[in-house]
Design an enzyme around this catalytic site. Structure first.
Site, PDB file in Angstrom:
ATOM      1  N   HIS A 147       0.861  -1.195   0.000  1.00  0.00           N
ATOM      2  CA  HIS A 147       0.000   0.000   0.000  1.00  0.00           C
ATOM      3  C   HIS A 147       0.893   1.239   0.000  1.00  0.00           C
ATOM      4  CE1 HIS A 147      -3.700  -2.197   1.925  1.00  0.00           C
ATOM      5  NE2 HIS A 147      -3.692  -2.304   0.607  1.00  0.00           N
TER       6      HIS A 147
ATOM      7  N   HIS B 125     -11.411 -10.773  -5.033  1.00  0.00           N
ATOM      8  CA  HIS B 125     -11.171  -9.385  -4.583  1.00  0.00           C
ATOM      9  C   HIS B 125     -10.241  -8.770  -5.616  1.00  0.00           C
ATOM     10  CE1 HIS B 125      -9.766  -6.024  -2.231  1.00  0.00           C
ATOM     11  NE2 HIS B 125      -8.655  -6.592  -1.812  1.00  0.00           N
TER      12      HIS B 125
ATOM     13  N   GLU C 252      -8.321  -5.717  -5.627  1.00  0.00           N
ATOM     14  CA  GLU C 252      -7.212  -4.805  -5.400  1.00  0.00           C
ATOM     15  C   GLU C 252      -6.058  -5.274  -6.301  1.00  0.00           C
ATOM     16  OE1 GLU C 252      -6.403  -4.250  -1.249  1.00  0.00           O
ATOM     17  OE2 GLU C 252      -5.133  -2.503  -1.613  1.00  0.00           O
TER      18      GLU C 252
ATOM     19  N   ASP D 215      -3.040  -6.068  -6.077  1.00  0.00           N
ATOM     20  CA  ASP D 215      -2.146  -7.188  -5.744  1.00  0.00           C
ATOM     21  C   ASP D 215      -2.738  -8.532  -6.160  1.00  0.00           C
ATOM     22  OD1 ASP D 215      -3.932  -6.396  -3.670  1.00  0.00           O
ATOM     23  OD2 ASP D 215      -2.938  -7.720  -2.256  1.00  0.00           O
TER      24      ASP D 215
ATOM     25  N   HIS E 233     -11.579  -6.695   2.967  1.00  0.00           N
ATOM     26  CA  HIS E 233     -11.665  -5.342   3.463  1.00  0.00           C
ATOM     27  C   HIS E 233     -12.122  -4.338   2.415  1.00  0.00           C
ATOM     28  CE1 HIS E 233      -7.626  -3.868   1.724  1.00  0.00           C
ATOM     29  NE2 HIS E 233      -7.825  -5.069   1.234  1.00  0.00           N
TER      30      HIS E 233
ATOM     31  N   ASP F  50      -7.964 -11.956   1.114  1.00  0.00           N
ATOM     32  CA  ASP F  50      -7.184 -11.282   2.160  1.00  0.00           C
ATOM     33  C   ASP F  50      -7.485 -11.845   3.560  1.00  0.00           C
ATOM     34  OD1 ASP F  50      -5.797  -9.544   0.500  1.00  0.00           O
ATOM     35  OD2 ASP F  50      -7.274  -7.950   0.673  1.00  0.00           O
TER      36      ASP F  50
ATOM     37  N   TYR G 116      -1.262  -8.204  10.262  1.00  0.00           N
ATOM     38  CA  TYR G 116      -2.120  -8.079   9.083  1.00  0.00           C
ATOM     39  C   TYR G 116      -3.542  -7.724   9.520  1.00  0.00           C
ATOM     40  CZ  TYR G 116      -3.967  -9.176   4.463  1.00  0.00           C
ATOM     41  OH  TYR G 116      -4.558  -9.081   3.227  1.00  0.00           O
TER      42      TYR G 116
ATOM     43  N   HIS H 273      -2.596 -14.300   0.603  1.00  0.00           N
ATOM     44  CA  HIS H 273      -1.262 -13.879   1.070  1.00  0.00           C
ATOM     45  C   HIS H 273      -0.806 -14.869   2.141  1.00  0.00           C
ATOM     46  CE1 HIS H 273      -1.597  -9.907  -0.791  1.00  0.00           C
ATOM     47  NE2 HIS H 273      -2.737  -9.702  -0.171  1.00  0.00           N
TER      48      HIS H 273
HETATM   49 FE1  FEO Z   1      -6.863  -6.136  -0.461  1.00  0.00          FE
HETATM   50 FE2  FEO Z   1      -4.425  -8.360  -0.845  1.00  0.00          FE
HETATM   51  O1  FEO Z   1      -5.532  -6.986  -1.366  1.00  0.00           O
END
Ligand code: FEO
Length: 398
Positions: free
Chosen positions: A23, A79, A81, A83, A145, A164, A192, A225
């Protein structure tokens, strides 16, 4: 090459050992990270999530070693995002018509990021995708999130793909929770949670209760992750329920910044007073300008009370304390007590400003802001110790 994790599933992600920030600079990732993507091979073939954009070409090239891309029937994006969705453009250049299963918000986010009119299929909770021997069931998890977040559950192999949720920025070649150092793993899982999910703790608790009520047999929780929870996957669910419930330990954190060591001297004397008054409580001091800000936030999360100190500089607080307080406000910690202190030369506004900001952060202020003039002498040090004692007394009354 991929790594087979169950009868139908192969891990095809990217381990990012070098990642030190996430981020932008908002989140430190001192143990690296990983972007887990999974290939499900049944009569139908699914690719579950992709990886961060800098690894898009590598990801697609390695995926080709596993499978002819034209054999992928569906892409599921839990999701979006960057990544996780960052390699979509590279992948979709090769298989542009492959349907992308995601929530309605997920489609909007992918469109907003990549501006492509791909073949989207919107799914909701309890929608299913038959793959052959196995079935995928989708479970929306908004604000865990991002608004688009969903989980996907694979029957047969009994795997919950949680994106996530239950993740950690923790690079590992061995992939599984029981093959890594447990203290390191749990620290990264907690860090995290604090930095990504704490703000949404009410949603976390609600979603976990909903998941448990579904009575899904679970062999693994496979986040996007860090490690896959294969050995007793319910352990991380239990931990999340604790963390989501205004978590705290018997710890008091003193976090400060200092210019010429006066506020540091105060912090140490306050800590001495606290420990003298309550020998059992764990007292921890951290320097906001020197310690990792996300580690500090993790210790705030663990603490039942926090004292924040800053010298007065330019009629305000230092840069490090200002930034930290802003992050504390964003993460919305619950059920925590606080006070403030600092040294000054002439105007001395910092402790009062910190106290006001801590209130804005949702902390209950249990002592008046405390300041000392110039360099603390022995009598000022004694006052600081007494302030620590008074803080513990106020804490125990409340
Ligand atoms: Fe919310 Fe791992 O991206």
């Amino acid at each position: 090459m991929g790594k087979k994790i169950s009868d139908h599933v192969t891990w095809v992600g990217k381990i990012d050992w070098e990642l030190k920030h996430f981020h932008g600079e908002e989140l430190s990732t001192n143990r690296g990270s990983g972007y887990n993507s999974y290939l499900i091979r049944d009569r139908k073939v699914v690719l579950m999530d992709t990886v961060w954009q800098p690894y898009d070409a590598e990801f697609v090239a390695r995926l080709k070693e596993e499978i002819d891309l034209r054999d992928i029937d569906y892409i599921v994006m839990n999701h979006n995002e960057i990544d996780h969705s960052g390699a979509l453009p590279e992948l979709m250049r090769e298989i542009p018509d492959t349907p992308i299963y995601c929530t309605k918000k997920g489609e909007a986010i992918i469109r907003g990021h990549y501006h492509q009119d791909w073949n989207f299929v919107n799914v909701k909770t309890n929608d299913t995708l038959e793959l052959g021997e196995t079935t995928l069931t989708f479970i929306e998890a908004p604000m865990l999130h991002w608004p688009d977040t969903m989980f996907s559950y694979l029957s047969g192999d009994q795997i919950l793909f949680s994106n996530d949720g239950f993740g950690q920025h923790f690079a590992t070649e061995s992939l599984y929770n029981d093959t890594v150092d447990q203290t390191e793993l749990y620290y990264e899982a907690e860090k995290y949670y604090v930095n990504i999910l704490n703000l949404y703790s009410a949603n976390v608790a609600r979603k976990i209760k909903e998941l448990l009520a579904m009575n899904l047999p679970l062999s693994m929780i496979a986040p996007s992750h860090g490690v896959i929870w294969k050995n007793e996957p319910e352990q991380i669910i239990k931990k999340y329920l604790e963390w989501a419930d205004a978590y705290q330990e018997d710890q008091i954190l003193i976090v400060y910044d200092t210019m010429w060591n006066s506020t540091r001297t105060m912090a140490e004397a306050v800590g001495y007073g606290i420990q003298k008054e309550d020998p059992k409580v764990k007292v921890r001091l951290m320097n906001a300008a020197k310690d990792d800000k996300n580690d500090i936030l993790t210790e705030v999360f663990r603490s039942k009370a926090v004292l924040v100190g800053s010298p007065t500089v330019n009629y305000g607080v230092t840069y490090a304390i200002g930034g930290l307080l802003e992050m504390m406000k964003g993460l919305r910690f619950k059920n925590k007590k606080a006070a403030s202190f600092g040294s000054y030369g002439w105007s001395g506004e910092a402790p009062k400003q910190i106290s006001e900001k801590l209130q804005e952060c949702g902390f209950e202020i249990i002592c008046e802001p405390f300041k000392t003039l110039w360099v603390p002498d022995q009598s000022a040090v004694e006052e600081c110790r007494n302030y620590g004692i008074a803080f513990v007394e106020a804490l125990n009354i409340g």
